[in-house]
Design a protein around this motif. Sequence first.
Motif, PDB file in Angstrom:
ATOM      1  N   ARG A  12      41.247  35.545  39.446  1.00 49.51           N
ATOM      2  CA  ARG A  12      40.982  34.847  40.702  1.00 49.51           C
ATOM      3  C   ARG A  12      39.476  34.616  40.816  1.00 49.51           C
ATOM      4  O   ARG A  12      38.702  35.567  40.909  1.00 49.51           O
ATOM      5  CB  ARG A  12      41.479  35.672  41.894  1.00 49.51           C
ATOM      6  N   THR A  13      39.083  33.330  40.799  1.00 53.55           N
ATOM      7  CA  THR A  13      37.656  33.004  40.868  1.00 53.55           C
ATOM      8  C   THR A  13      37.138  32.970  42.297  1.00 53.55           C
ATOM      9  O   THR A  13      35.964  33.232  42.540  1.00 53.55           O
ATOM     10  CB  THR A  13      37.405  31.641  40.206  1.00 53.55           C
ATOM     11  N   ASP A  14      38.031  32.707  43.244  1.00 53.26           N
ATOM     12  CA  ASP A  14      37.612  32.696  44.641  1.00 53.26           C
ATOM     13  C   ASP A  14      37.482  34.142  45.141  1.00 53.26           C
ATOM     14  O   ASP A  14      38.359  34.979  44.899  1.00 53.26           O
ATOM     15  CB  ASP A  14      38.639  31.937  45.491  1.00 53.26           C
ATOM     16  N   GLN A  15      36.428  34.446  45.858  1.00 53.17           N
ATOM     17  CA  GLN A  15      36.167  35.807  46.293  1.00 53.17           C
ATOM     18  C   GLN A  15      37.254  36.306  47.241  1.00 53.17           C
ATOM     19  O   GLN A  15      37.684  37.447  47.160  1.00 53.17           O
ATOM     20  CB  GLN A  15      34.795  35.890  46.973  1.00 53.17           C
ATOM     21  N   GLY A  16      37.700  35.450  48.147  1.00 53.21           N
ATOM     22  CA  GLY A  16      38.753  35.850  49.088  1.00 53.21           C
ATOM     23  C   GLY A  16      40.065  36.108  48.368  1.00 53.21           C
ATOM     24  O   GLY A  16      40.767  37.078  48.681  1.00 53.21           O
ATOM     25  N   GLU A  17      40.432  35.255  47.421  1.00 53.19           N
ATOM     26  CA  GLU A  17      41.670  35.473  46.669  1.00 53.19           C
ATOM     27  C   GLU A  17      41.604  36.740  45.827  1.00 53.19           C
ATOM     28  O   GLU A  17      42.596  37.484  45.718  1.00 53.19           O
ATOM     29  CB  GLU A  17      41.935  34.264  45.779  1.00 53.19           C
TER      30      GLU A  17
END
Length: 235
Positions: free
Chosen positions: A22-27
């Motif tokens: 997961r590259t998105d911090q929230g994900e």
Amino acid sequence: MDRREIAALLAYIGRLDPRTIRTDQGEARDQLAQWHELLGDVPMATPHGWDARVAARQHIRTSPYQILPADVARPWESYRRDRLARHSDPTPSVDPDDQAAWTAELAGARRAVAVGIAQPAQPRSITSGRDGIDPRLRARLREIGSCIPPAALAALTPYRPARAARETAVAQGQPDALSVRCEWCLAQPGEPCRRRRVGPDGGSRGTAPRAAPHPGRLDLAATQQTEQVRQPAMA
């Protein structure tokens, strides 16, 4: 596994299967929270054969589907069931009259086996005798002299006269008649002698147990005892 171990496991899985990254911090934060919620009670590794990384690698190697927390939890549950199925509860070393301590030791041993801290205890062979007794239990048995309290032994005397007579004879230093086979009634070692009633036709009409062994059995036991004492002296 704590959150740091979950993060290490996800990083290891990401190297083997980039689809899980997961590259998105929230994900990534949500993924970490989800895996920790589902695998918080699953250890990363144990001293006896379990490793979450091995379970993850096995799934990635054999399945075309993206790995989920259940793909690690299922092998862990199978690992626990297999260990408990091979475990035989050893006799606790605490006082059996202390029910709370007895139960706590049994539960603690099972828990240690289930989570991979201790190896399953195998049932002892019947022929192992006293050699298989726990050392702490053997020390306690030596201290009290018998696993049956003296008051209980005295209460049981009228119901097992043959054994009571045997214990009294041994305590007084007399030969143990029940240690040998009776040549008259053919009672095997450890069994009481029996009173045989012979009918007119020569057949046996009854075999009621006797409280006292036959005189010939006493003589045979005395002879055997004398030989056992003489052999070490001659050596």
